[in-house]
Design a protein around this motif. Structure first.
Motif, mmCIF file in Angstrom:
data_model
loop_
_atom_site.group_PDB
_atom_site.id
_atom_site.type_symbol
_atom_site.label_atom_id
_atom_site.label_comp_id
_atom_site.label_asym_id
_atom_site.label_seq_id
_atom_site.Cartn_x
_atom_site.Cartn_y
_atom_site.Cartn_z
ATOM 1 N N UNK A 21 0.842 -1.186 0.000
ATOM 2 C CA UNK A 21 0.000 0.000 0.000
ATOM 3 C C UNK A 21 0.887 1.249 0.000
ATOM 4 N N UNK A 22 0.583 2.188 -0.882
ATOM 5 C CA UNK A 22 1.408 3.392 -1.055
ATOM 6 C C UNK A 22 2.858 3.033 -1.387
ATOM 7 N N UNK A 23 3.027 1.870 -2.006
ATOM 8 C CA UNK A 23 4.349 1.365 -2.417
ATOM 9 C C UNK A 23 5.300 1.146 -1.242
ATOM 10 N N UNK A 24 4.740 0.961 -0.067
ATOM 11 C CA UNK A 24 5.570 0.688 1.107
ATOM 12 C C UNK A 24 6.176 -0.707 0.992
ATOM 13 N N UNK A 94 -0.950 -1.877 11.765
ATOM 14 C CA UNK A 94 -2.412 -1.882 11.818
ATOM 15 C C UNK A 94 -3.061 -1.327 10.560
ATOM 16 N N UNK A 95 -2.271 -0.929 9.594
ATOM 17 C CA UNK A 95 -2.807 -0.358 8.361
ATOM 18 C C UNK A 95 -3.008 -1.456 7.321
ATOM 19 N N UNK A 96 -3.454 -1.055 6.146
ATOM 20 C CA UNK A 96 -3.610 -1.999 5.036
ATOM 21 C C UNK A 96 -2.236 -2.280 4.446
ATOM 22 N N UNK A 97 -1.859 -3.552 4.344
ATOM 23 C CA UNK A 97 -0.527 -3.900 3.857
ATOM 24 C C UNK A 97 -0.416 -3.782 2.347
#
Length: 196
Positions: A21-24, A94-97
């Motif tokens: 997510x967000x290129x993380x 806890x965020x979207x991976x």
């Protein structure tokens, strides 16, 4: 991804891409890569599938995969959920991976299987910061199994199909699959996202 359930064809390979997510980054160290591989093995025991090319980069991964028994959506859901649960527990995340469940494009023509697999295997060389000088040196890709045939390769990896395509098409000017893969050059990377 509901449409994947409708369009799944058991005899077809799909080029699957999953991004953070967000290129993380979704793989932070060697243990993460190893755990993802365990998720593949676990899922394969439940729903057998075949992979002819894969590459795991820090913030995304590629699979060239065929799921003959159950819809690909089911296979990818298990893989991604198992890895995501691990990542969230380990890093208290806890965020979207993932950016989305996954992107998948059918690859129906044998020549396109060669091209997509070459693109996948060249990933470590095509980044802003080159990871390795040669594809076979990158540890998180299936290319090493093509260079060095070994009995220890995972049961879901098939290294016979791609070399056999080279033998079937005399117009392909390549000594073998590794030669084809190393010499492969894409005019436009985006074209691989629409191959059929």
């Amino acid at each position: 991804m509901g449409s994947m359930r409708r369009v799944w064809q058991p005899e077809i390979f799909y080029h699957v891409t999953v991004r953070g997510n967000n290129r993380q980054n979704i793989f932070l160290n060697e243990a993460d890569f190893a755990l993802f591989f365990q998720a593949l093995q676990y899922t394969h025991q439940k729903h057998p599938f075949t992979i002819i090319a894969y590459c795991m980069m820090n913030n995304h991964y590629h699979l060239l995969i065929r799921s003959p028994k159950v819809p690909l959506y089911n296979v990818m859901t298990i893989i991604n959920k198992r890895y995501s649960n691990y990542f969230k527990r380990k890093y208290h995340f806890f965020d979207q991976l993932y950016e989305t469940h996954f992107f998948a494009n059918m690859v129906t023509h044998p020549i396109n299987l060669l091209n997509v697999s070459s693109y996948i295997h060249q990933n470590p060389l095509r980044t802003t910061k080159v990871h390795v000088e040669r594809m076979e040196l990158y540890p998180h890709s299936s290319y090493k199994y093509y260079i060095k045939q070994t009995k220890s390769q995972p049961s879901f990896i098939n290294t016979q199909l791609l070399p056999s395509i080279i033998d079937q098409y005399p117009e392909i000017v390549a000594e073998n699959y590794s030669t084809y893969c190393e010499n492969f050059r894409m005019e436009e990377e985006k074209s691989l996202l629409t191959l059929t």
